[in-house]
Design an enzyme around this catalytic site. Structure first.
Site, PDB file in Angstrom:
ATOM      1  N   ASP A 180     131.952  14.043 -29.328  1.00  0.00           N
ATOM      2  CA  ASP A 180     131.906  14.555 -27.954  1.00  0.00           C
ATOM      3  C   ASP A 180     132.531  13.606 -26.933  1.00  0.00           C
ATOM      4  O   ASP A 180     132.125  13.573 -25.772  1.00  0.00           O
ATOM      5  CB  ASP A 180     130.454  14.889 -27.537  1.00  0.00           C
ATOM      6  CG  ASP A 180     129.819  15.890 -28.478  1.00  0.00           C
ATOM      7  OD1 ASP A 180     130.554  16.741 -29.008  1.00  0.00           O
ATOM      8  OD2 ASP A 180     128.595  15.814 -28.695  1.00  0.00           O
TER       9      ASP A 180
ATOM     10  N   GLN B  80     134.184  15.184 -34.670  1.00  0.00           N
ATOM     11  CA  GLN B  80     133.094  14.195 -34.705  1.00  0.00           C
ATOM     12  C   GLN B  80     133.638  12.822 -34.261  1.00  0.00           C
ATOM     13  O   GLN B  80     134.602  12.780 -33.527  1.00  0.00           O
ATOM     14  CB  GLN B  80     132.448  14.114 -36.097  1.00  0.00           C
ATOM     15  CG  GLN B  80     131.641  15.359 -36.500  1.00  0.00           C
ATOM     16  CD  GLN B  80     132.488  16.522 -36.979  1.00  0.00           C
ATOM     17  OE1 GLN B  80     133.292  16.396 -37.885  1.00  0.00           O
ATOM     18  NE2 GLN B  80     132.319  17.683 -36.377  1.00  0.00           N
TER      19      GLN B  80
ATOM     20  N   GLY C  34     132.547  20.965 -31.469  1.00  0.00           N
ATOM     21  CA  GLY C  34     132.593  21.792 -30.266  1.00  0.00           C
ATOM     22  C   GLY C  34     133.517  21.077 -29.308  1.00  0.00           C
ATOM     23  O   GLY C  34     133.148  20.049 -28.740  1.00  0.00           O
ATOM     24  N   HIS C  35     134.734  21.579 -29.177  1.00  0.00           N
ATOM     25  CA  HIS C  35     135.745  20.920 -28.348  1.00  0.00           C
ATOM     26  C   HIS C  35     135.983  21.771 -27.108  1.00  0.00           C
ATOM     27  O   HIS C  35     136.424  22.907 -27.206  1.00  0.00           O
ATOM     28  CB  HIS C  35     137.039  20.715 -29.154  1.00  0.00           C
ATOM     29  CG  HIS C  35     136.862  19.768 -30.313  1.00  0.00           C
ATOM     30  ND1 HIS C  35     137.857  19.427 -31.181  1.00  0.00           N
ATOM     31  CD2 HIS C  35     135.763  19.055 -30.719  1.00  0.00           C
ATOM     32  CE1 HIS C  35     137.393  18.573 -32.077  1.00  0.00           C
ATOM     33  NE2 HIS C  35     136.126  18.334 -31.823  1.00  0.00           N
TER      34      HIS C  35
ATOM     35  N   LEU D 266     135.397   8.708 -16.872  1.00  0.00           N
ATOM     36  CA  LEU D 266     135.190   7.549 -15.998  1.00  0.00           C
ATOM     37  C   LEU D 266     134.545   8.001 -14.687  1.00  0.00           C
ATOM     38  O   LEU D 266     133.731   7.283 -14.104  1.00  0.00           O
ATOM     39  CB  LEU D 266     136.537   6.848 -15.738  1.00  0.00           C
ATOM     40  CG  LEU D 266     136.464   5.499 -15.047  1.00  0.00           C
ATOM     41  CD1 LEU D 266     135.682   4.480 -15.878  1.00  0.00           C
ATOM     42  CD2 LEU D 266     137.863   4.947 -14.743  1.00  0.00           C
TER      43      LEU D 266
ATOM     44  N   LYS E 100     137.661  14.749 -27.025  1.00  0.00           N
ATOM     45  CA  LYS E 100     138.868  14.888 -27.858  1.00  0.00           C
ATOM     46  C   LYS E 100     139.604  16.191 -27.555  1.00  0.00           C
ATOM     47  O   LYS E 100     140.829  16.225 -27.495  1.00  0.00           O
ATOM     48  CB  LYS E 100     138.490  14.864 -29.357  1.00  0.00           C
ATOM     49  CG  LYS E 100     137.790  13.590 -29.777  1.00  0.00           C
ATOM     50  CD  LYS E 100     137.306  13.660 -31.213  1.00  0.00           C
ATOM     51  CE  LYS E 100     136.204  14.673 -31.452  1.00  0.00           C
ATOM     52  NZ  LYS E 100     134.902  14.360 -30.844  1.00  0.00           N
TER      53      LYS E 100
HETATM   54  P1  GDP Z   1     134.822  16.704 -27.892  1.00  0.00           P
HETATM   55  O1  GDP Z   1     133.887  17.262 -28.917  1.00  0.00           O
HETATM   56  O2  GDP Z   1     135.207  15.301 -28.178  1.00  0.00           O
HETATM   57  O3  GDP Z   1     136.030  17.580 -27.672  1.00  0.00           O
HETATM   58  O4  GDP Z   1     134.020  16.687 -26.531  1.00  0.00           O
HETATM   59  P2  GDP Z   1     133.071  17.871 -25.948  1.00  0.00           P
HETATM   60  O5  GDP Z   1     133.924  18.986 -25.479  1.00  0.00           O
HETATM   61  O6  GDP Z   1     131.992  18.182 -26.907  1.00  0.00           O
HETATM   62  O7  GDP Z   1     132.363  17.114 -24.757  1.00  0.00           O
HETATM   63  C1  GDP Z   1     133.083  16.544 -23.723  1.00  0.00           C
HETATM   64  C2  GDP Z   1     132.635  17.182 -22.397  1.00  0.00           C
HETATM   65  O8  GDP Z   1     133.101  16.421 -21.318  1.00  0.00           O
HETATM   66  C3  GDP Z   1     133.223  18.573 -22.177  1.00  0.00           C
HETATM   67  O9  GDP Z   1     132.297  19.348 -21.467  1.00  0.00           O
HETATM   68  C4  GDP Z   1     134.456  18.304 -21.320  1.00  0.00           C
HETATM   69  O10 GDP Z   1     134.798  19.406 -20.493  1.00  0.00           O
HETATM   70  C5  GDP Z   1     133.990  17.156 -20.488  1.00  0.00           C
HETATM   71  N1  GDP Z   1     135.038  16.203 -20.091  1.00  0.00           N
HETATM   72  C6  GDP Z   1     136.090  15.737 -20.812  1.00  0.00           C
HETATM   73  N2  GDP Z   1     136.737  14.763 -20.133  1.00  0.00           N
HETATM   74  C7  GDP Z   1     136.083  14.612 -18.968  1.00  0.00           C
HETATM   75  C8  GDP Z   1     136.236  13.737 -17.839  1.00  0.00           C
HETATM   76  O11 GDP Z   1     137.118  12.894 -17.789  1.00  0.00           O
HETATM   77  N3  GDP Z   1     135.341  13.863 -16.815  1.00  0.00           N
HETATM   78  C9  GDP Z   1     134.334  14.775 -16.845  1.00  0.00           C
HETATM   79  N4  GDP Z   1     133.508  14.814 -15.817  1.00  0.00           N
HETATM   80  N5  GDP Z   1     134.156  15.623 -17.881  1.00  0.00           N
HETATM   81  C10 GDP Z   1     135.007  15.526 -18.929  1.00  0.00           C
HETATM   82  P1  IMO Z   2     132.635  17.025 -32.041  1.00  0.00           P
HETATM   83  O1  IMO Z   2     133.868  17.300 -32.858  1.00  0.00           O
HETATM   84  C1  IMO Z   2     128.681  15.225 -31.868  1.00  0.00           C
HETATM   85  C2  IMO Z   2     126.299  15.272 -35.537  1.00  0.00           C
HETATM   86  C3  IMO Z   2     125.040  16.105 -35.554  1.00  0.00           C
HETATM   87  C4  IMO Z   2     124.185  15.296 -36.501  1.00  0.00           C
HETATM   88  C5  IMO Z   2     125.204  14.800 -37.535  1.00  0.00           C
HETATM   89  C6  IMO Z   2     125.285  15.652 -38.788  1.00  0.00           C
HETATM   90  O2  IMO Z   2     132.331  18.071 -31.031  1.00  0.00           O
HETATM   91  O3  IMO Z   2     132.676  15.644 -31.489  1.00  0.00           O
HETATM   92  P2  IMO Z   2     126.345  18.030 -39.288  1.00  0.00           P
HETATM   93  O4  IMO Z   2     126.083  19.369 -38.672  1.00  0.00           O
HETATM   94  O5  IMO Z   2     127.765  17.589 -39.158  1.00  0.00           O
HETATM   95  O6  IMO Z   2     125.844  17.926 -40.697  1.00  0.00           O
HETATM   96  O7  IMO Z   2     125.439  17.021 -38.442  1.00  0.00           O
HETATM   97  O8  IMO Z   2     126.464  14.814 -36.874  1.00  0.00           O
HETATM   98  N1  IMO Z   2     127.535  15.994 -35.170  1.00  0.00           N
HETATM   99  C7  IMO Z   2     128.164  15.864 -33.991  1.00  0.00           C
HETATM  100  N2  IMO Z   2     127.823  15.167 -32.889  1.00  0.00           N
HETATM  101  N3  IMO Z   2     129.848  15.893 -31.881  1.00  0.00           N
HETATM  102  C8  IMO Z   2     130.221  16.586 -32.993  1.00  0.00           C
HETATM  103  O9  IMO Z   2     131.434  17.147 -33.122  1.00  0.00           O
HETATM  104  C9  IMO Z   2     129.341  16.623 -34.094  1.00  0.00           C
HETATM  105  N4  IMO Z   2     129.370  17.203 -35.316  1.00  0.00           N
HETATM  106  C10 IMO Z   2     128.269  16.804 -35.963  1.00  0.00           C
HETATM  107  O10 IMO Z   2     124.465  16.205 -34.276  1.00  0.00           O
HETATM  108  O11 IMO Z   2     123.689  14.156 -35.840  1.00  0.00           O
HETATM  109 MG    MG Z   3     132.016  18.172 -29.039  1.00  0.00          MG
END
Ligand code: GDP
Ligand code: IMO
Ligand code: MG
Length: 431
Positions: A13, A225, A40-41, A333, A16
């Site tokens: 999270d 991840q 979840g991207h 940031l 990416k």
């Molecule tokens: P990922 O799994 O690495 O793609 O990240 P997620 O989408 O799960 O979580 C990142 C969250 O931060 C999302 O809700 C994005 O919309 C948000 N996000 C990403 N970059 C920024 C940023 O620079 N500032 C803020 N405030 N939110 C951001």
């Molecule tokens: P993205 O790509 C954050 C975590 C779960 C749990 C562990 C194992 O959005 O960054 P799993 O379902 O993979 O067997 O769970 O890994 N986990 C993540 N945490 N971002 C993710 O993906 C994750 N995918 C799995 O919360 O701790």
């Molecule tokens: Mg995510």
């Protein structure tokens, strides 16, 4: 254009999806290589929010081809729903989305087993996303799983093969978990119908990626991840079941090392984790709640509240090392805009001794206490900044310190969730 691998540097999270989307415009291919719908991207474009679980984030750019690589575990029901969701929003998907024939098929019984195993582990559970990831990878390494290529079989053969798999999964469900069996014929029939929709996407990745291998087509690799969730190098057993680190990009696509190009790590300006397991710089109570509110730190896949804490330079340096990162990007940031001070964990205290190197022996990390160095906050919004020179001096000093302690140039800084809210710094941030 040089190829690039985008890898999460923390526990997932990191942003990416946003970074991959921002870099996808001019690439030929965006490749996912491991994991499944546990990812979840999130990508924001104007008022629209898109959350992708299986499909690479490059799909939001017309003309970019996207591949779900052989290292992934693919839930065909979830894939169909994700395709339909994108099509309903006006994205044309079908002739540029591909799935490697050697990707593992994730079945509803994997999800059921994930849920049952977590329940059985009770308070020692991992806190998985419940998407069936562990059991699906288990089927793969056990050499019993179905693969996406099976969707190309005739309807009869596919149905027979699937029924056989479900019956043996049912034995595990009843013997290990005393659980109800899954309806074999019904699920097999559903999969046969799904195969009609998904079979046209299934490709031999070796053939599809010939242009990338030859260097005539460019590729952006989208990690899922994060490094600390890697099955081999993460905080075992509180990890996911795939190689989230750079090796996964090779085995999960079948491309050779020279195809990787730059290895860029994505890190939040602070740190979060969902699920259980050690997190030395975690903030409990009110300070953690404040960071969670400011950053909107709720899971994109499960909606769970993310655990929040300060940037951990010890663990992050390990992530830089193990992946051979050639650059890092710092996201969110802007979430620290109102913090009076911004601490960074620069070492750990382990039983009174200072530790500068991240310990990979599982039982050590939970006993590590962070040693912080504090930086003054900047107390003003960064969301409008588009160049390094727009940033207040305190924010620049924080980034310069991260660049120095990670020993790697900061090549991008994200200051908001929108595509445009980026500062690109290919030469680093230290002048
Ligand atoms: P990922 O799994 O690495 O793609 O990240 P997620 O989408 O799960 O979580 C990142 C969250 O931060 C999302 O809700 C994005 O919309 C948000 N996000 C990403 N970059 C920024 C940023 O620079 N500032 C803020 N405030 N939110 C951001
Ligand atoms: P993205 O790509 C954050 C975590 C779960 C749990 C562990 C194992 O959005 O960054 P799993 O379902 O993979 O067997 O769970 O890994 N986990 C993540 N945490 N971002 C993710 O993906 C994750 N995918 C799995 O919360 O701790
Ligand atoms: Mg995510």
């Amino acid at each position: 254009m040089r190829n690039r691998v985008i890898i999460g540097g923390q526990w997932g999270d990191e942003g990416k999806g946003k970074i991959v989307d921002a870099l996808s415009r001019d690439v030929d291919w965006v490749l996912r290589y491991q994991g499944g719908a546990n990812a979840g991207h999130t990508i924001h474009i104007g008022q629209e929010k898109h959350v992708l679980h299986l499909i690479p984030s490059g799909i939001l750019h017309q003309g970019v081809r996207c591949l779900l690589g052989g290292g992934m575990v693919v839930d065909p029901w979830a894939l169909r729903d994700e395709i339909i969701g994108l099509e309903e929003r006006g994205f044309q998907v079908r002739d540029r989305l591909f799935v490697a024939a050697n990707a593992t098929l994730l079945m509803p019984y994997h999800m059921r087993m994930d849920e049952l195993r977590e329940a059985k582990l009770s308070r020692h559970n991992i806190g998985t996303t419940g998407r069936g990831i562990g059991p699906a990878y288990l089927d793969k390494v056990q050499r019993t799983g179905l693969r996406m290529g099976d969707l190309l079989l005739s309807a009869d053969r596919l149905e027979r093969k699937v029924i056989e798999k479900i019956l043996s999964a049912n034995e595990v469900l009843s013997n290990t978990y005393q659980a109800e069996p899954m309806p074999a014929r019904l699920l097999a029939e559903e999969l046969v119908v799904l195969a009609q929709t998904l079979a046209p996407l299934v490709v031999d990745a070796h053939v599809a990626l010939a242009g990338v291998r030859a260097g005539s087509e460019s590729a952006l690799f989208e990690g899922a991840q994060g490094t600390l969730l890697d099955i081999d190098h993460g905080t075992f057993p509180y990890v996911t079941s795939s190689n989230t680190t750079v090796g996964g990009a090779l085995t999960g696509t079948g491309l050779p090392p020279r195809a990787l190009g730059e290895i860029h790590g994505v890190f939040k300006a602070y740190c979060t984790r969902v699920g259980n397991g050690p997190f030395p710089s975690e903030l409990l109570g009110e300070p953690g709640d404040r960071l969670r509110e400011a950053g909107g730190e709720f899971g994109a896949t499960t909606g769970r509240a993310r655990r929040c804490g300060w940037f951990d330079a010890v663990a992050s340096r390990f992530a830089v090392d193990i992946n051979g990162m050639t650059g890092v990007m710092i996201t969110k940031l802007d979430v620290l805009d109102t913090a009076a001070t911004v601490p960074v964990a620069v070492a750990y205290d382990l039983d009174g001794e200072q530790l500068d190197v991240y310990p990979t022996v599982a039982e050590m990390l939970p006993r590590c206490r962070p040693v912080y160095r504090e930086f003054p906050g900047w107390g003003q919004p960064l969301t409008g900044c588009r160049a390094l020179t727009d940033l207040p001096p305190a924010a620049r000093r924080y980034l310069e310190f991260l660049e120095q302690i990670l020993g790697t140039p900061v090549v991008g800084v994200s200051v908001g969730r929108d595509r445009e809210q980026m500062i690109w710094t290919p030469g680093g941030v230290t002048v």
